[in-house]
Each structure stands twice: as structure tokens, then as C-alpha cells.
Design a protein around this motif. Structure first.
Motif, mmCIF file in Angstrom:
data_model
loop_
_atom_site.group_PDB
_atom_site.id
_atom_site.type_symbol
_atom_site.label_atom_id
_atom_site.label_comp_id
_atom_site.label_asym_id
_atom_site.label_seq_id
_atom_site.Cartn_x
_atom_site.Cartn_y
_atom_site.Cartn_z
ATOM 1 N N ASN A 26 23.320 66.222 -10.059
ATOM 2 C CA ASN A 26 22.654 65.214 -10.892
ATOM 3 C C ASN A 26 22.705 63.875 -10.173
ATOM 4 N N PRO A 27 21.613 63.517 -9.473
ATOM 5 C CA PRO A 27 21.636 62.275 -8.688
ATOM 6 C C PRO A 27 21.614 61.016 -9.556
ATOM 7 N N GLU A 28 21.328 61.183 -10.853
ATOM 8 C CA GLU A 28 21.183 60.025 -11.747
ATOM 9 C C GLU A 28 22.500 59.570 -12.353
ATOM 10 N N TYR A 29 23.445 60.516 -12.478
ATOM 11 C CA TYR A 29 24.658 60.219 -13.248
ATOM 12 C C TYR A 29 25.782 61.081 -12.678
ATOM 13 N N VAL B 195 40.704 45.383 -15.828
ATOM 14 C CA VAL B 195 40.581 46.029 -14.527
ATOM 15 C C VAL B 195 39.955 47.401 -14.780
ATOM 16 N N HIS B 196 38.776 47.570 -14.249
ATOM 17 C CA HIS B 196 37.956 48.745 -14.543
ATOM 18 C C HIS B 196 37.762 49.564 -13.274
ATOM 19 N N ALA B 197 37.925 50.882 -13.386
ATOM 20 C CA ALA B 197 37.753 51.748 -12.209
ATOM 21 C C ALA B 197 37.057 53.031 -12.632
ATOM 22 N N HIS B 198 35.775 53.136 -12.370
ATOM 23 C CA HIS B 198 35.026 54.375 -12.597
ATOM 24 C C HIS B 198 33.920 54.458 -11.554
ATOM 25 N N PRO B 199 33.738 55.635 -10.934
ATOM 26 C CA PRO B 199 32.733 55.732 -9.862
ATOM 27 C C PRO B 199 31.283 55.765 -10.357
ATOM 28 N N GLU B 200 31.076 55.933 -11.679
ATOM 29 C CA GLU B 200 29.708 55.968 -12.206
ATOM 30 C C GLU B 200 29.450 54.693 -13.021
ATOM 31 N N PRO B 201 28.544 53.826 -12.534
ATOM 32 C CA PRO B 201 28.309 52.542 -13.227
ATOM 33 C C PRO B 201 27.827 52.701 -14.670
ATOM 34 N N GLN B 202 27.146 53.831 -14.990
ATOM 35 C CA GLN B 202 26.642 54.021 -16.356
ATOM 36 C C GLN B 202 27.608 54.801 -17.245
ATOM 37 N N SER B 203 28.835 54.974 -16.796
ATOM 38 C CA SER B 203 29.774 55.831 -17.529
ATOM 39 C C SER B 203 30.118 55.278 -18.904
ATOM 40 N N PHE B 204 30.616 56.158 -19.760
ATOM 41 C CA PHE B 204 31.109 55.718 -21.056
ATOM 42 C C PHE B 204 32.325 54.803 -20.883
ATOM 43 N N THR B 205 33.105 55.041 -19.848
ATOM 44 C CA THR B 205 34.231 54.145 -19.546
ATOM 45 C C THR B 205 33.718 52.722 -19.316
ATOM 46 N N ALA B 206 32.568 52.600 -18.645
ATOM 47 C CA ALA B 206 31.962 51.278 -18.455
ATOM 48 C C ALA B 206 31.508 50.689 -19.790
ATOM 49 N N ALA B 207 31.056 51.544 -20.709
ATOM 50 C CA ALA B 207 30.669 51.060 -22.044
ATOM 51 C C ALA B 207 31.896 50.508 -22.786
ATOM 52 N N LEU B 208 33.035 51.141 -22.589
ATOM 53 C CA LEU B 208 34.279 50.612 -23.193
ATOM 54 C C LEU B 208 34.615 49.240 -22.608
#
Lengths: 234, 234
Positions: free
Chosen positions: A58-61, B6-19
Motif C-alpha cells: 500500500n504505497p498510500e499508507y 514528542v511524536h514518533a510514527h513512520p506514517e504521517p497520516q497515522s492515527f497516532t498522528a491524529a492523537l
């Protein structure tokens, strides 16, 4: 036995490196095959990221574990990860050799765990604990600490060391199915005499010479839980 | 309050980013100042090494914590570390916001802990737990998990989550003197509906709106131990 020692210390002359060398020479003298991954010397990349996959499901996510499952099947996982995974699958005994940073592994070694313990191979679905992907292998933490032994244990200021090491012993090594041996601990290392250090090396050598005879620590077995992983009556 | 996330997640659209974004908007709406260190976006270097010190107290042999103590005094500590340390010292509340990797933080965030919680400032000598260098600050883990809530707790397959998080809650945040709040946990995140995710965001918002009223978790106090850190009679 095939033995993989994963070593992570920023000082090449450290006592932790002496433990690594002690393990290698003792185990080789016993006729075992030993490989060492010296993460600082290898300039290992500890950061799990999208760059770990040549092709993306999944290149999008990015769901990292999902891309690991796909990548390890289609050969699209990064070469440095595949190289370490090959060593891990070759090994009968995994030794993680490190100085304790914040009651855990240095980030360098955490990044080996994050990237190399690949979903779909080491665990996945209902394949964990005694059903984990690495069943049949043994694992040992070999670690150096600044603290003194009396600072750990029931009622001690930091509590039992095994409790601090729980995410590694249970949450990582037992989780992927390894038989986890009692950690080897060298206490108060920055502050002790050369004699005391040699004492730890001798103790480690003696332990490794009889490592085959050791009983592993006890962890959950999946048969104790139902299909939804609720505990069954004992 | 000044708040550092301090935020660390490899996917910018992640739910962790929403938190992370929920925390920022909720806390700013309350009149607090918020800074975010987005470690993946910053391309943060998580590897503690000799390169962290412009000048070395001992150029022949690296004792990382010792060089931290000297480096932070003489201004020779790496600029990226100093920048994060400045934010940390500015903050009244530290939030570590991350997806659980191996029952712990991703290596990226472990490397923030390893490098930024500098000896001589955040702890050192007898300055730890209630005497730690960050006394007066609060700290919160805000985390996302693949597992379900019933997999954690007494008798559950992974045991209590707080036990798995012990090196972070006690061994890191409490160790440096923070008042540690109960972690905020979003369960089973990769597998849940949009509604369920919005439920977690609402729950997090409500919690952050009353964060001032929360009682911290309880950890050791140095007065319970003697000078050599042996426990005193209760």
C-alpha cells in the motif's frame, strides 16, 4: 549450535565488547559456529520506515508490520534487514549483548528488534509465545549495568531486574517463540576494578560452557487461552 | 502550561498522528503553549555515539553518560540534542506519543530518550526518582496498540500493560523525577472503525481538558532508602 551475537555499544573497547569476545571464544572452543552483528561497527540503521520496502503493498499508507509480511515474501524487504534475518534464522542461540540504557536496550539495538523481527516470519496471527515463528531457538540477554546488584530485587529501589526487562524477555524474545534463558548481568561496570571485570568474564565463560543444560524461563502458552485469547480456566 | 509532544510514527497520516494533533489543539484551546517534536519529520538521529560531543573529556574511551555531563556544561553537546533538551526544560508537561513496537517505544523515540535525557541535568548521582532533575514536570505516554484491551491485565495473555511499560513509566519518566500520569491507550488501532477511532480522540480530548486534576502514579521516594540505597524499614 549456530550462535548469533547481536552487539550494540558505542565504545569499541568497552567491557560489553569484552563480553561479546568472551562469548565468541568460549562458544567456538565448544565447537559451535558463531556470527557477530556489531551494530555500531556496521553503522546499522535502527529506524523502521517506508524506505525498508522496495515495493509497497500500500504505497498510500504505511502499516509497517503488513509491509514486512509482504516484503519478506516478495523479496522487497531492505537488504540490511534480510541479511540480519538470514543470520537470525540460521541461529540456534541468539545473544543480545548490550549496555543497559534506561532499563532497556540502546536505540541501536531496539532498531534491530523493530526491523529484523519481521511479521510473517518471527510472529503473526496466532503465532506467538510457544507458537511463535522462532520456536526451537534459545535466547539470552547479556548486559552491563551501572547500578549495583542490591538496587534490584523485591523491595529494592528499582524492583526486580526481570520486571524492568519484561518487554524484552517476555514481550520480545518469548513472544517470537524463543526459549529465554536467565539474563547474564555484569553489575556496576563503569566503577569496578579490573579484577572484578575478569570475575564477570570468568563467570560468563563458565555459564556459556554449560548453556545447553539450562532450563528456560516460563512464559504463557497459547493453550491456556481461548480462540479470542481470553484465559481458559486453569 | 508549556507542553512538549514528542511524536514518533513512520506514517504521517497515522492515527497516532491524529492523537498528536488532538493533543495540540485541545491543549492550545485551553491556553497552553505547545511544541511538537515530530521525530520522523525531523529525521532525528536516534544513535547515541561519540559524534554527540564536539569536545571529549576522554577522547580515548567513551563513557556516554560522563561525556553528556561534561558536554552539557561546556556547550559541546550536539546541537540536535541541545535543541531537544531546551524544549524539554521549557515544558511543564511531556507527552510521548507513539505506536507500541515490541511493548515499548520505536527505536526512533528510544534514541530521543537515550540522547536527550542528559546525565547531569535530568539525573545523576543521587538525583533520581523524587529527587530527579525534572522534578515539577508531568509526563504522559500516549500510545496506540495493535492488541485488544482484554489481552492485558492480571491473568491476561500479556499481563498488565503497566508492567510491560515499566521501563518507560518507572525506569525513565519517574526516574528523572516527573510526575507520571496513567498512560492514554488506543487499543487495536489498525483494525477498528472510523467511529471507534473518533471515540478514542474524543476520550483523549476529554482527558486532556482535565489533565490538571489527575493524580500521578506512585513510585519510590529516596527517603525510603539509606545512603547506599538499601531499603529502610517501612
Amino acid at each position: 549450535m549456530n550462535v548469533l551475537i547481536v552487539h550494540a555499544h558505542p565504545e569499541p573497547q568497552s567491557f560489553t565488547a569484552a563480553l561479546r569476545d568472551q562469548a565468541r571464544s568460549t562458544l567456538e572452543a565448544q565447537g559451535h559456529q558463531v556470527q557477530v552483528s556489531d551494530l555500531y561497527a556496521m553503522d546499522w540503521n535502527p529506524v523502521a520506515s517506508a524506505a525498508d520496502f522496495a515495493r509497497r503493498d500500500n504505497p498510500e499508507y504505511l502499516v509497517y508490520a503488513l509491509e514486512q509480511r509482504v516484503g519478506v515474501k516478495n523479496g522487497g524487504i531492505a537488504a540490511d534487514i534480510q541479511g540480519e534475518l538470514d543470520k537470525l534464522l540460521w541461529a540456534d542461540l541468539l545473544i543480545l549483548n548490550f549496555p543497559v540504557y534506561w532499563f532497556s536496550v540502546p536505540a541501536m539495538l531496539k532498531g534491530w528488534i523493530d526491523r529484523v523481527l519481521v511479521s510473517g516470519v518471527c510472529y503473526g496471527g496466532k503465532r506467538f509465545y510457544d507458537q511463535g515463528g522462532l520456536v526451537g531457538k534459545k535466547a539470552l540477554l547479556s548486559l552491563t549495568l551501572g547500578g549495583r546488584e542490591h538496587m534490584f530485587g523485591q523491595g529494592a529501589i528499582h524492583g526486580p531486574l526481570e520486571d524492568m526487562l519484561r518487554p524484552l524477555l517476555r514481550g520480545t524474545l518469548a513472544y517470537v517463540g524463543c526459549q529465554v534463558l536467565e539474563p547474564f548481568v555484569a553489575w556496576h561496570v563503569p566503577y569496578i576494578s579490573q579484577d572484578a571485570r575478569e570475575g564477570f568474564l570468568a563467570q560468563y565463560r563458565q555459564r556459556l560452557e554449560r548453556i545447553d543444560e539450562e532450563q528456560p524461563l516460563v512464559f504463557p502458552r497459547l493453550e491456556q487461552f481461548d480462540d479470542a485469547l481470553y484465559p481458559l480456566p486453569a
